[in-house]
Design an enzyme around this catalytic site. Structure first.
Site, PDB file in Angstrom:
ATOM      1  N   ASN A  70      46.864  34.558  31.503  1.00 58.66           N
ATOM      2  CA  ASN A  70      47.283  33.342  32.213  1.00 58.66           C
ATOM      3  C   ASN A  70      46.435  32.170  31.733  1.00 58.66           C
ATOM      4  OD1 ASN A  70      44.864  33.049  33.974  1.00 58.66           O
ATOM      5  ND2 ASN A  70      45.552  35.059  34.683  1.00 58.66           N
ATOM      6  N   LYS A  85      42.586  40.288  52.474  1.00 56.17           N
ATOM      7  CA  LYS A  85      41.504  40.734  51.591  1.00 56.17           C
ATOM      8  C   LYS A  85      40.158  40.767  52.320  1.00 56.17           C
ATOM      9  CE  LYS A  85      44.072  39.062  47.614  1.00 56.17           C
ATOM     10  NZ  LYS A  85      44.095  38.987  46.164  1.00 56.17           N
TER      11      LYS A  85
HETATM   12  O1  PMT Z   1      39.711  28.721  35.467  1.00 53.75           O
HETATM   13  P1  PMT Z   1      40.233  27.309  35.688  1.00 53.75           P
HETATM   14  O2  PMT Z   1      41.108  26.835  34.562  1.00 53.75           O
HETATM   15  O3  PMT Z   1      39.131  26.358  36.040  1.00 53.75           O
HETATM   16  O4  PMT Z   1      41.228  27.362  36.949  1.00 53.75           O
HETATM   17  C1  PMT Z   1      40.710  27.642  38.233  1.00 53.75           C
HETATM   18  C2  PMT Z   1      41.617  28.603  39.001  1.00 53.75           C
HETATM   19  C3  PMT Z   1      42.949  27.951  39.284  1.00 53.75           C
HETATM   20  C4  PMT Z   1      41.837  29.898  38.196  1.00 53.75           C
HETATM   21  C5  PMT Z   1      40.845  28.933  40.338  1.00 53.75           C
HETATM   22  O5  PMT Z   1      40.621  27.743  41.036  1.00 53.75           O
HETATM   23  C6  PMT Z   1      41.627  29.894  41.196  1.00 53.75           C
HETATM   24  O6  PMT Z   1      42.467  29.519  41.993  1.00 53.75           O
HETATM   25  N1  PMT Z   1      41.359  31.217  41.024  1.00 53.75           N
HETATM   26  C7  PMT Z   1      42.137  32.273  41.687  1.00 53.75           C
HETATM   27  C8  PMT Z   1      43.387  32.513  40.888  1.00 53.75           C
HETATM   28  C9  PMT Z   1      44.167  33.691  41.451  1.00 53.75           C
HETATM   29  O7  PMT Z   1      44.205  34.746  40.847  1.00 53.75           O
HETATM   30  O8  PMT Z   1      44.664  33.474  42.652  1.00 53.75           O
HETATM   31  P2  PMT Z   1      45.504  34.546  43.494  1.00 53.75           P
HETATM   32  O9  PMT Z   1      46.033  33.770  44.617  1.00 53.75           O
HETATM   33  O10 PMT Z   1      46.461  35.274  42.605  1.00 53.75           O
HETATM   34  O11 PMT Z   1      44.405  35.597  43.962  1.00 53.75           O
HETATM   35  C10 PMT Z   1      43.702  35.482  45.201  1.00 53.75           C
HETATM   36  C11 PMT Z   1      42.275  35.971  45.057  1.00 53.75           C
HETATM   37  O12 PMT Z   1      42.270  37.361  44.694  1.00 53.75           O
HETATM   38  C12 PMT Z   1      41.478  35.245  43.997  1.00 53.75           C
HETATM   39  O13 PMT Z   1      40.173  35.074  44.461  1.00 53.75           O
HETATM   40  C13 PMT Z   1      41.487  36.200  42.807  1.00 53.75           C
HETATM   41  O14 PMT Z   1      40.291  36.090  42.033  1.00 53.75           O
HETATM   42  C14 PMT Z   1      41.547  37.543  43.502  1.00 53.75           C
HETATM   43  N2  PMT Z   1      42.241  38.587  42.731  1.00 53.75           N
HETATM   44  C15 PMT Z   1      43.536  38.428  42.323  1.00 53.75           C
HETATM   45  C16 PMT Z   1      44.158  39.455  41.625  1.00 53.75           C
HETATM   46  C17 PMT Z   1      43.445  40.651  41.376  1.00 53.75           C
HETATM   47  N3  PMT Z   1      44.017  41.645  40.719  1.00 53.75           N
HETATM   48  N4  PMT Z   1      42.194  40.791  41.792  1.00 53.75           N
HETATM   49  C18 PMT Z   1      41.577  39.772  42.470  1.00 53.75           C
HETATM   50  O15 PMT Z   1      40.410  39.887  42.861  1.00 53.75           O
END
Ligand code: PMT
Length: 395
Positions: free
Chosen positions: A206, A337
């Site tokens: 991504n 979570k």
């Molecule tokens: O890296 P940059 O370009 O600076 O961009 C920043 C960002 C947009 C990546 C950052 O601000 C952000 O939002 N990170 C979380 C992105 C994400 O995966 O969001 P999510 O809504 O899909 O996941 C929710 C949470 O679960 C997040 O904390 C993620 O790290 C975590 N996760 C998700 C999937 C997974 N398999 N394991 C996880 O731990």
């Protein structure tokens, strides 16, 4: 009394330094001003002499203290060097290790924090050479405040306008009187994307650049934390004083986080791990022989949920990258979570989320208390997130 050396370089924003020098003096700091030759074409040294109540240094070879090597004595005396405005030229010289005038020799000899407040035309600021120099200096621990969007001297409107006085002073005071509220705390931070291989040369991933996670790591280290940054593949330099553990896939990120979090106090999940991996990774490069092919994807482990399940008294901060029903979806994730705080970014907004240097976030805790923040640079967002963690942990 702490000493601030204010370095003024040759840009139209040189006059803005007058207010800052005056405020630093009023706030009880000893202010020593060093002007480059070009800076003296914009504002007369007498202005700064009057405001700082100290002689202004403009020339390496016109020492007012002949028994001392002046750039060394200034560097030794300084608790902070503030370069305002910082032109592309001075940033480039310091990044290249050039020390050919009083200001750059003083910076080179300094052991104190150095804060640059850049101001220049947008095309200059966004020039990859300037951006690379800023990145290199940031990785070495040099700090930057601004620039911001605004009307530029050349008549353009864009990024390159010197930051507001209040913001510059806040950044300066943060370095002069640093908060060490995370001293003694181990923080595990994740950053960047993960890559799931399809075959030996291809992967799915991504757009995460790692900027948000790296900004958090730098800010936490500056506030005294022992920081381990578990990073997917990004092209950023390791922040000063941070242990970086590189990983590739979501499974590797999970394994590393579970190892590192055992003795951690705080876990911050800013990474964007790939939610799916390829079920049957081809050991050979897939040939282009068919009109269509399909990839079977399997759900990856959820690292945040795994930490949340057995976090004990650790404090877990997660992010949510949302595009619709932003608050509701974010709150659901916080609950699901078992996190303590969620940073919700609406990644459909310009200036928020992936790749950009800014973010627009809402920080929400388990009680549903919201902190809605305007668009800010990611280092400022990082500071706000850490402030919120510190408040919740009463640090
Ligand atoms: O890296 P940059 O370009 O600076 O961009 C920043 C960002 C947009 C990546 C950052 O601000 C952000 O939002 N990170 C979380 C992105 C994400 O995966 O969001 P999510 O809504 O899909 O996941 C929710 C949470 O679960 C997040 O904390 C993620 O790290 C975590 N996760 C998700 C999937 C997974 N398999 N394991 C996880 O731990």
């Amino acid at each position: 009394m702490k000493t601030v050396v204010v370095g003024i370089t040759g840009g139209i924003a040189a006059y803005r330094a007058a207010d800052v020098v005056s405020q630093l003096k009023k706030d009880g700091y000893c202010v020593r001003v060093v002007m480059t030759k070009n800076a003296t074409r914009f504002v007369a040294p007498l202005t700064f002499e009057t405001l700082s109540a100290n002689p202004v240094v403009t020339d390496m070879f016109n020492r007012e203290t002949p028994w001392e090597v002046e750039h060394i004595s200034l560097a030794k005396a300084a608790d902070l060097i503030l370069v305002l405005p910082a032109t592309a030229n001075v940033i480039g010289k310091v990044a290249a290790g050039i020390a050919d005038d009083m200001l750059t020799t003083t910076i080179m000899a300094a052991r104190c924090p150095v804060l640059f407040a850049p101001a220049m035309n947008e095309a200059m600021y966004t020039n990859p050479i300037v951006q690379r120099n800023i990145e290199d200096l940031s990785a070495l621990g040099y700090r930057f405040v601004g620039p911001k969007q605004g009307a530029l001297a050349c008549g353009d409107v864009g990024i390159g306008h010197v930051e507001e006085k209040e913001t510059i002073l806040r950044a300066a005071y943060g370095l002069l009187e640093p908060k060490r509220d995370f001293a003694g705390k181990k923080i595990v931070i994740t950053a960047g994307p993960t890559r799931e291989p399809i075959d030996p040369v291809r992967y799915i991933s991504n757009r995460s650049s790692g900027k948000m996670g790296y900004a958090l790591a730098a800010a936490a280290a500056a506030r005294g934390a022992d920081v381990t940054l578990v990073s997917g593949p990004v092209s950023l330099k390791a922040p000063a004083g941070v242990k970086v553990v590189p990983v590739r896939t979501t499974a590797e990120m999970l394994e590393t986080v579970m190892k590192e979090y055992v003795d951690a106090d705080i876990v911050i999940k800013a990474a964007a791990p790939a939610d799916y991996c390829i079920r049957d990774v081809s050991p050979y490069k897939i040939k282009k022989t068919k009109e269509e092919i399909s990839l079977n994807l399997s759900l990856n482990p959820d690292i945040a949920a795994a930490v949340g399940k057995e976090k004990g008294d650790r404090f877990l901060v997660i992010f949510a990258a949302e595009t619709n029903d932003v608050l509701k979806n974010g709150m659901d994730k916080l609950e699901r979570k078992n996190a303590d705080l969620i940073v919700i970014n609406d990644v459909s907004q310009e200036g928020a989320g992936f790749e950009v240097d800014t973010n627009i976030v809402t920080i929400v805790d388990r009680e549903g208390n919201h902190e809605v923040l305007p668009m800010m640079r990611k280092d400022e967002v990082a500071g706000k997130i850490l402030d919120s963690v510190a408040r919740h942990l009463k640090l």
